[in-house]
Design a protein around this motif. Sequence first.
Motif, PDB file in Angstrom:
ATOM      1  N   TYR A 108      40.581  36.971  44.117  1.00 50.91           N
ATOM      2  CA  TYR A 108      39.344  37.522  43.551  1.00 50.91           C
ATOM      3  C   TYR A 108      39.155  37.051  42.112  1.00 50.91           C
ATOM      4  N   TYR A 109      40.193  37.185  41.305  1.00 46.65           N
ATOM      5  CA  TYR A 109      40.074  36.799  39.896  1.00 46.65           C
ATOM      6  C   TYR A 109      39.909  35.286  39.738  1.00 46.65           C
ATOM      7  N   PRO A 141      41.509  44.559  42.676  1.00 44.06           N
ATOM      8  CA  PRO A 141      40.708  43.927  43.734  1.00 44.06           C
ATOM      9  C   PRO A 141      41.375  43.998  45.107  1.00 44.06           C
ATOM     10  N   GLY A 142      42.682  43.741  45.154  1.00 42.21           N
ATOM     11  CA  GLY A 142      43.381  43.799  46.433  1.00 42.21           C
ATOM     12  C   GLY A 142      43.466  45.210  46.980  1.00 42.21           C
ATOM     13  N   SER A 143      43.640  46.184  46.099  1.00 40.12           N
ATOM     14  CA  SER A 143      43.673  47.580  46.529  1.00 40.12           C
ATOM     15  C   SER A 143      42.319  47.996  47.079  1.00 40.12           C
ATOM     16  N   THR A 181      46.096  44.820  40.232  1.00 40.82           N
ATOM     17  CA  THR A 181      46.039  44.991  41.679  1.00 40.82           C
ATOM     18  C   THR A 181      44.749  45.638  42.160  1.00 40.82           C
ATOM     19  N   SER A 209      44.067  40.105  45.130  1.00 41.13           N
ATOM     20  CA  SER A 209      43.663  40.302  43.735  1.00 41.13           C
ATOM     21  C   SER A 209      43.602  38.972  43.007  1.00 41.13           C
TER      22      SER A 209
END
Length: 277
Positions: free
Chosen positions: A13-14, A251-253, A249, A10
């Motif tokens: 991504y950010y 993006p990681g999820s 969470t 996550s």
Amino acid sequence: MFSREIIDDSWRYYRELLASENAVAAGICELSGYFFTKDGPEKVSNAHLARLCADYRPATERELRLCPGGWTNGVFCTTLLADDTYHLGWLTERFKEAGGTIIEAEVRDLRELAGYDIVANCSGLGAKRLLNDRRLVPLRGQVYKVKAPWIKTFLYCGEDTYVIPGVDHVTLGGSRRFAATSLDIDKYESKAIWERCTRYVPSLRRAQIVEEWVGLRPHRDPVRIEKERLDTGLTVVHCYGHGGYGVMTAPGSAALVSRLVTEVTSGDFTNPAISSL
């Protein structure tokens, strides 16, 4: 609650989105601020932020006096903000551009979706009725949105109190009421939130109130991210129950769900153990 993999993916991504030309449209920015407490340092320490943020350190004695409260411990850090008033719309457009189709329909039972190969169930609080999931409970929160352009740093302190500058507005909060389902503004919570926020940041007394807002967070312990094979043969990948950490969470999820879907298409229906931190 969440694996290191989900949090790291996550953050990556950010960070990458912040460095891209899409950062403004996606509502992503850097934001610095303070976590203050009257208790021990463990109340404000965050191992993930300490590991990921380039600027993370204990607050100085002078900084502890920046706002009223008699704080004894604190942390300063520079982290990332995803403003959903922009980000969700931006994501929706990216989904459509990639060929995705949005169909609005009510689903009462996942077996109604038997015509699909794989279903990703991200139904949030809807999973309580859809799956009769008794571990899933609403976590009610109430906030103010105000115009206070002079507020440039965030503040988290006692009694679930926070002041968070966004792209257009500053969010003042908050509250955490488990198993509360009302979406009506509670005037007593409004008064308590306003008194706490203006006590710690007195300049907010002259802020223009834009709106008050109530939301229900889908809280589940543990968060459910796993495969399930229904008796109809339909494979479902569940992803819900993130509570107040959904944006952080997401993006990681999503990356983990994508991996599980890929495994299913390869004939792997097992659920690997996912350690949480």
